[in-house]
Each structure stands twice: as C-alpha cells, then as structure tokens.
Design a protein around this motif. Structure first.
Motif, short mmCIF file in Angstrom:
data_model
loop_
_atom_site.label_atom_id
_atom_site.label_comp_id
_atom_site.label_asym_id
_atom_site.label_seq_id
_atom_site.Cartn_x
_atom_site.Cartn_y
_atom_site.Cartn_z
N ALA A 78 38.05 0.34 -29.56
CA ALA A 78 39.38 0.16 -29.00
C ALA A 78 39.22 0.10 -27.49
CB ALA A 78 40.28 1.31 -29.41
N PRO A 79 39.98 -0.77 -26.80
CA PRO A 79 39.75 -1.00 -25.37
C PRO A 79 39.68 0.27 -24.51
CG PRO A 79 41.26 -2.63 -26.22
CD PRO A 79 41.02 -1.64 -27.33
N ILE A 80 40.60 1.16 -24.68
CA ILE A 80 40.61 2.35 -23.83
C ILE A 80 39.44 3.27 -24.18
CG2 ILE A 80 42.12 3.92 -25.12
CD1 ILE A 80 42.46 3.04 -21.40
N ASP A 81 39.02 3.27 -25.45
CA ASP A 81 37.86 4.06 -25.86
C ASP A 81 36.58 3.50 -25.24
OD1 ASP A 81 39.48 5.69 -27.42
OD2 ASP A 81 39.10 4.53 -29.25
N MET A 82 36.45 2.17 -25.23
CA MET A 82 35.26 1.55 -24.65
C MET A 82 35.18 1.83 -23.15
SD MET A 82 32.42 0.00 -24.94
CE MET A 82 32.33 -0.78 -26.54
N ILE A 83 36.32 1.76 -22.45
CA ILE A 83 36.33 2.07 -21.01
C ILE A 83 35.91 3.51 -20.80
CG2 ILE A 83 37.78 2.29 -18.96
CD1 ILE A 83 37.31 -0.63 -19.67
N GLU A 84 36.45 4.42 -21.59
CA GLU A 84 36.09 5.84 -21.47
C GLU A 84 34.60 6.04 -21.76
OE1 GLU A 84 37.66 10.22 -22.83
OE2 GLU A 84 37.98 8.54 -24.21
N ASN A 85 34.07 5.37 -22.80
CA ASN A 85 32.64 5.46 -23.11
C ASN A 85 31.78 4.94 -21.96
OD1 ASN A 85 33.23 6.47 -25.65
ND2 ASN A 85 33.00 4.51 -26.68
N TYR A 86 32.24 3.87 -21.34
CA TYR A 86 31.51 3.28 -20.21
C TYR A 86 31.45 4.27 -19.04
CZ TYR A 86 29.91 -0.29 -16.95
OH TYR A 86 29.17 -1.01 -16.05
N TYR A 87 32.59 4.88 -18.72
CA TYR A 87 32.63 5.89 -17.66
C TYR A 87 31.67 7.04 -17.98
CZ TYR A 87 37.08 3.91 -15.88
OH TYR A 87 38.06 3.11 -15.36
N ALA A 88 31.74 7.53 -19.21
CA ALA A 88 30.90 8.65 -19.62
C ALA A 88 29.42 8.29 -19.56
CB ALA A 88 31.28 9.10 -21.02
N ALA A 89 29.06 7.08 -19.99
CA ALA A 89 27.66 6.66 -19.98
C ALA A 89 27.11 6.59 -18.56
CB ALA A 89 27.52 5.30 -20.66
N HIS A 90 27.98 6.31 -17.58
CA HIS A 90 27.56 6.30 -16.18
C HIS A 90 27.59 7.68 -15.54
CE1 HIS A 90 27.73 1.92 -16.21
NE2 HIS A 90 27.15 1.96 -15.03
N GLY A 91 28.15 8.66 -16.25
CA GLY A 91 28.25 10.02 -15.70
C GLY A 91 29.36 10.15 -14.66
N TRP A 92 30.34 9.25 -14.71
CA TRP A 92 31.43 9.28 -13.75
C TRP A 92 32.48 10.31 -14.19
CZ3 TRP A 92 32.29 3.27 -13.66
CH2 TRP A 92 31.22 2.67 -12.99
N ASP A 93 32.99 11.08 -13.24
CA ASP A 93 34.08 12.00 -13.54
C ASP A 93 35.27 11.18 -14.02
OD1 ASP A 93 32.67 14.26 -12.76
OD2 ASP A 93 33.40 14.16 -10.69
N HIS A 94 35.84 11.59 -15.15
CA HIS A 94 36.98 10.86 -15.68
C HIS A 94 37.87 11.77 -16.50
CE1 HIS A 94 34.11 10.66 -19.00
NE2 HIS A 94 35.16 10.49 -19.79
N GLN A 95 39.11 11.34 -16.66
CA GLN A 95 40.08 12.06 -17.49
C GLN A 95 40.82 11.06 -18.36
OE1 GLN A 95 42.62 14.10 -14.72
NE2 GLN A 95 41.29 15.90 -14.69
N ARG A 96 41.11 11.49 -19.57
CA ARG A 96 41.82 10.63 -20.53
C ARG A 96 43.16 11.24 -20.86
NH1 ARG A 96 40.21 7.34 -25.22
NH2 ARG A 96 42.19 6.67 -26.11
N HIS A 97 44.20 10.41 -20.82
CA HIS A 97 45.54 10.81 -21.20
C HIS A 97 46.12 9.72 -22.10
CE1 HIS A 97 45.37 13.89 -18.08
NE2 HIS A 97 45.00 12.94 -17.25
N ASP A 98 46.10 9.93 -23.39
CA ASP A 98 46.62 8.97 -24.36
C ASP A 98 45.99 7.59 -24.15
OD1 ASP A 98 48.27 10.93 -25.52
OD2 ASP A 98 49.80 10.58 -23.99
N ASP A 99 46.79 6.61 -23.72
CA ASP A 99 46.30 5.23 -23.56
C ASP A 99 45.94 4.91 -22.12
OD1 ASP A 99 46.49 4.67 -26.24
OD2 ASP A 99 48.53 3.90 -26.11
N GLU A 100 45.48 5.92 -21.39
CA GLU A 100 45.08 5.74 -19.99
C GLU A 100 43.84 6.59 -19.72
OE1 GLU A 100 46.98 6.33 -15.52
OE2 GLU A 100 48.12 6.98 -17.26
N VAL A 101 42.91 6.01 -18.97
CA VAL A 101 41.73 6.76 -18.56
C VAL A 101 41.48 6.47 -17.09
CG1 VAL A 101 40.10 5.01 -19.39
CG2 VAL A 101 39.33 7.36 -19.13
N VAL A 102 41.18 7.54 -16.34
CA VAL A 102 41.01 7.45 -14.89
C VAL A 102 39.65 8.02 -14.53
CG1 VAL A 102 41.94 8.16 -12.65
CG2 VAL A 102 43.50 7.77 -14.56
#
Length: 168
Positions: A13-37
C-alpha cells in the motif's frame, strides 16, 4: 539506493511503502493513519518529508519542506517570481509558497492505479522521495540568494545553476 531485499515486500500500500522506505534508510519518522512524516538531513538544511494517501482518490501526495520561511512581506514577490522560474525547470512536482505561513515547499502527487490493488513499488517510492530531495537540494540556493543574498530571482537562478568543473 535500496535493494528490494531491504524491504519485506516488492510492493505495498502506498503509505506503507513510503514508511518502509523511511525505515530502511534509518530516517526518523512517525505514522498517523494515512500520513507518514520523516526528517532527513540534506546538504543545505534539514527536510521534513510528508506523504499523505487519499484512498478515495487513489492519490499519494508528497511534500518536502526545505526549512525556508518568508517572513519579510517585501521579499514575497521576489520569492513568487523565483518559484515561477524554478518551476519552469521541473518536469514533475513544483515549488510553492503557502501564503498564510510563508513556508516554501515542494509538492508532487502520484496517481496510484487502483486496478492492481493500489500498491506502490519500491522503485516508485524511491523515485518520488529521491526526486523531491534532489529538487530541494538543487534549488535551495536560489531561495537563499533571493532572501539573504539580495539577488534578483533571475540572478539567483543563474548563480545556483552554474556547475563547477574540476576540483579546487
């Protein structure tokens, strides 16, 4: 560049892939429903990367905030002109200035085909994220030249687009 082995699935799912990409790079991120920062350090500044998924429209909106705020009303016209000149150079996405807050950002939206389950590939996520960062890095100096260097938008764009050859 990530390899597909770095992620648990080839597409998601698009937002899941973006979150996975952030995590794979080790970037600090937060997920809120259909948004990831995420927060990413660039060459010039720190960027806030924000992805929003609108399932009802099958649109993934991607925003990159290069930590530029226009607080001087006298400089707004020059920044709008600079944004116009910059946007002429872009194939995808665009820069804009939020009138209420004075924040400069890069925005791109991707239509995700719902016929294949509405998924985003690793390559698609990488293209969306890395192109946003690359454009912010490429044009950050233009905004600095206009805001603090006293250059006109045309001078700022010309100065920032000069490519250095060789090594010092």
């Amino acid at each position: 560049m990530l390899d597909e082995n770095d992620l648990s699935r080839e597409d998601a799912a698009p937002i899941d892939m973006i979150e996975n990409y952030y995590a794979a790079h080790g970037w600090d991120h937060q997920r809120h429903d259909d948004e990831v920062v995420a927060t990413v350090k660039g060459s010039w500044t720190q960027y806030e990367l924000r992805a929003l998924w609108r399932e009802e429209d099958s649109v993934l909106q991607f925003l990159a905030f290069p930590d530029i705020r226009v607080t001087d009303d006298e400089r707004r016209a020059a920044i709008y002109e600079a944004i116009g000149l910059i946007n002429e150079q872009l194939w995808i996405g665009h820069f804009e200035l939020w009138s209420s807050s004075g924040i400069v950002l890069y925005r791109h939206a991707a239509m995700i085909d719902g016929t294949d389950g509405g998924t985003l590939s690793l390559e698609g996520a990488e293209l969306l994220i890395e192109s946003a960062i690359d454009e912010c890095e490429r044009f950050y100096p233009v905004f600095q030249f206009v805001l603090w260097g006293g250059k006109s938008p045309k001078e700022a764009l010309a100065a920032s687009m000069t490519e250095t050859q060789g090594e010092a």
